[in-house]
Scaffold this motif. Structure first.
Motif, PDB file in Angstrom:
ATOM      1  N   THR A 181      -5.001  -2.494  -6.756  1.00 46.25           N
ATOM      2  CA  THR A 181      -5.806  -3.684  -6.522  1.00 46.25           C
ATOM      3  C   THR A 181      -7.245  -3.278  -6.241  1.00 46.25           C
ATOM      4  O   THR A 181      -7.494  -2.310  -5.527  1.00 46.25           O
ATOM      5  CB  THR A 181      -5.247  -4.486  -5.325  1.00 46.25           C
ATOM      6  N   ILE A 183     -10.710  -4.966  -4.672  1.00 45.24           N
ATOM      7  CA  ILE A 183     -11.258  -6.094  -3.924  1.00 45.24           C
ATOM      8  C   ILE A 183     -12.780  -6.009  -4.037  1.00 45.24           C
ATOM      9  O   ILE A 183     -13.372  -4.963  -3.743  1.00 45.24           O
ATOM     10  CB  ILE A 183     -10.814  -6.067  -2.459  1.00 45.24           C
ATOM     11  N   GLN A 238      -1.418  -9.170   0.527  1.00 42.27           N
ATOM     12  CA  GLN A 238      -1.964 -10.068   1.553  1.00 42.27           C
ATOM     13  C   GLN A 238      -0.854 -10.794   2.300  1.00 42.27           C
ATOM     14  O   GLN A 238      -0.978 -11.081   3.495  1.00 42.27           O
ATOM     15  CB  GLN A 238      -2.917 -11.072   0.909  1.00 42.27           C
ATOM     16  N   PRO A 245      -6.310 -14.992   1.937  1.00 43.22           N
ATOM     17  CA  PRO A 245      -7.337 -14.460   1.040  1.00 43.22           C
ATOM     18  C   PRO A 245      -8.752 -14.926   1.364  1.00 43.22           C
ATOM     19  O   PRO A 245      -9.710 -14.187   1.138  1.00 43.22           O
ATOM     20  CB  PRO A 245      -6.897 -14.975  -0.339  1.00 43.22           C
ATOM     21  N   VAL A 251      -9.455 -10.188   6.313  1.00 44.99           N
ATOM     22  CA  VAL A 251      -9.413  -9.212   5.222  1.00 44.99           C
ATOM     23  C   VAL A 251     -10.215  -7.978   5.614  1.00 44.99           C
ATOM     24  O   VAL A 251      -9.783  -6.835   5.396  1.00 44.99           O
ATOM     25  CB  VAL A 251      -9.941  -9.822   3.913  1.00 44.99           C
ATOM     26  N   ASN A 279     -10.108 -10.864  -4.451  1.00 43.85           N
ATOM     27  CA  ASN A 279      -8.968 -10.015  -4.791  1.00 43.85           C
ATOM     28  C   ASN A 279      -8.826  -9.898  -6.305  1.00 43.85           C
ATOM     29  O   ASN A 279      -8.752 -10.911  -7.006  1.00 43.85           O
ATOM     30  CB  ASN A 279      -7.695 -10.624  -4.196  1.00 43.85           C
ATOM     31  N   ARG A 280      -8.801  -8.677  -6.839  1.00 44.44           N
ATOM     32  CA  ARG A 280      -8.711  -8.456  -8.285  1.00 44.44           C
ATOM     33  C   ARG A 280      -7.621  -7.428  -8.596  1.00 44.44           C
ATOM     34  O   ARG A 280      -7.923  -6.233  -8.814  1.00 44.44           O
ATOM     35  CB  ARG A 280     -10.058  -8.002  -8.847  1.00 44.44           C
TER      36      ARG A 280
END
Length: 372
Positions: A181, A183, A238, A245, A251, A279-280
């Motif tokens: 992930t 971010i 998460q 998120p 976070v 979030n990616r």
């Protein structure tokens, strides 16, 4: 669709690959229509800075007649990489990506605008969502549009990215989560508001990586510094962390815990950024991704070969569009053109996908390799 200048060519998606295809076709007097679901060119952010390689992206820009304009906008100094040891923030050698040395940076939005401004008025049909494509039995295809209308085409090109609506007509493949992930966050007016950080990052990209996680800071245009926090975790990390998120403070606290022990100059990226976190999760298509040749339809870019974001995807998408355009211009039929293009693109993308997967594993090693 306009068919006064030859076959009806429908490009689904106004990303870099689809626009490169349209631009090269128009330079050779061919008609093309691009269908784009966004309402306008500025409807959403276009992402970070891209390094444009000489043999791929720049070759596409040369074919599009836009190389000089690209050079005027690009940032050669953006090729610089700095690597820091996470605990001490001391400089390390950069074991960088293997590609040509001439790969200046440009913001994706700038590059997209360069293509858009080069196209004939009306080429892109904005706010036009394509939901799928069905064959008509004679080698032509019917696009199904979100408003209930349809458009017929002699060639449909799926240039509509990772979650392509055209891909299912050719392949059952769907993107899968890599276990990594990213971010995203960032800093506005970095040189003025965060001068110590600006000096640490330098002109290009800063990287610190260890223990299956990384911090990256990337110079963009207009003084913006884009930050990526990368780590291996379940896609729903998460949920497991009990973090909402959109709760920036929560976070941040979670990320600071993940990066505990890293130098404070690096943790500054997590403590003092502007705005929230995005979030990616990183998805890829199976590799190699192939399909049985089907008359009247094909794919390019992420729709054809979604791979990790390590510097090749945009370059290959533009090259795909250029190669398909050249095939359509030089071959005697659409079917011959698509066959020639796929014969060139598919093995190239398979090798690139393998290279990108290895690069991602080098950046964020899998847990097994860390234990070993």
């Amino acid at each position: 669709m306009n068919s006064a200048h030859g076959p009806r060519i429908a490009v689904v998606g106004a990303g870099l690959g689809g626009l490169a295809l349209a631009r090269v076709l128009q330079r050779h007097g061919r008609s093309v229509t691009v269908f784009e679901s966004d309402a306008s060119t500025g409807a959403r952010p276009q992402g970070g800075s891209l390094d444009i390689h000489a043999a791929t992206g720049q070759a596409a820009l040369r074919a599009a007649g836009l190389l000089d304009q690209f050079r005027a906008l690009s940032r050669p100094e953006g090729q610089e990489w700095r690597v820091l040891e996470p605990v001490t923030a001391t400089a390390l050698p950069f074991p960088g990506p293997v590609h040509d040395d001439d790969s200046p940076e440009i913001d994706r939005g700038q590059l997209r605008s360069l293509f858009l401004e080069s196209l004939a008025e009306g080429t892109v049909r904005w706010g036009c969502t394509v939901t799928g494509a069905t064959p008509l039995g004679d080698g032509t295809w019917r696009l199904l549009l979100g408003d209930g209308t349809t458009e017929d085409a002699d060639l449909v090109v799926g240039a509509d990215g990772a979650w392509s609506r055209i891909r299912p007509a050719l392949s059952d493949a769907t993107p899968g989560y890599t276990g990594v992930t990213f971010i995203e966050t960032g800093f506005d007016d970095c040189d003025t508001r965060h001068p110590d950080l600006a000096r640490m990052v330098g002109n290009g990209t800063l990287l610190a990586t260890a223990d299956g996680k990384a911090l990256l800071a990337q110079r963009n245009g207009n003084g913006y510094l884009r930050v990526y926090v990368a780590f291996r975790a379940p896609r729903d990390w998460q949920v497991a962390a009990d973090v909402a998120p959109d709760d920036t403070a929560a976070v941040r606290a979670h990320l600071l815990k993940r990066f505990d022990g890293w130098d404070e100059s690096l943790l500054y990226l997590l403590r003092h950024h502007d705005g929230g976190f995005v979030n990616r999760p990183v998805f890829v298509l199976p590799a190699p991704h192939t399909w049985e040749h089907t008359p009247g339809i094909t794919l390019l870019g992420d729709a054809a070969h979604l791979m990790p974001p390590v510097g090749l995807g945009a370059n290959l998408a533009m090259l795909d569009g250029t190669d398909l355009a050249h095939a359509l211009i030089t071959e005697s039929s659409i079917d011959d053109a698509v066959r020639a293009y796929e014969h060139l693109m598919l093995p190239r993308s398979a090798q690139a996908a393998q290279d990108c997967a290895e690069a991602l594993d080098n950046l964020i090693p899998p847990a097994d390799s860390l234990r070993g």
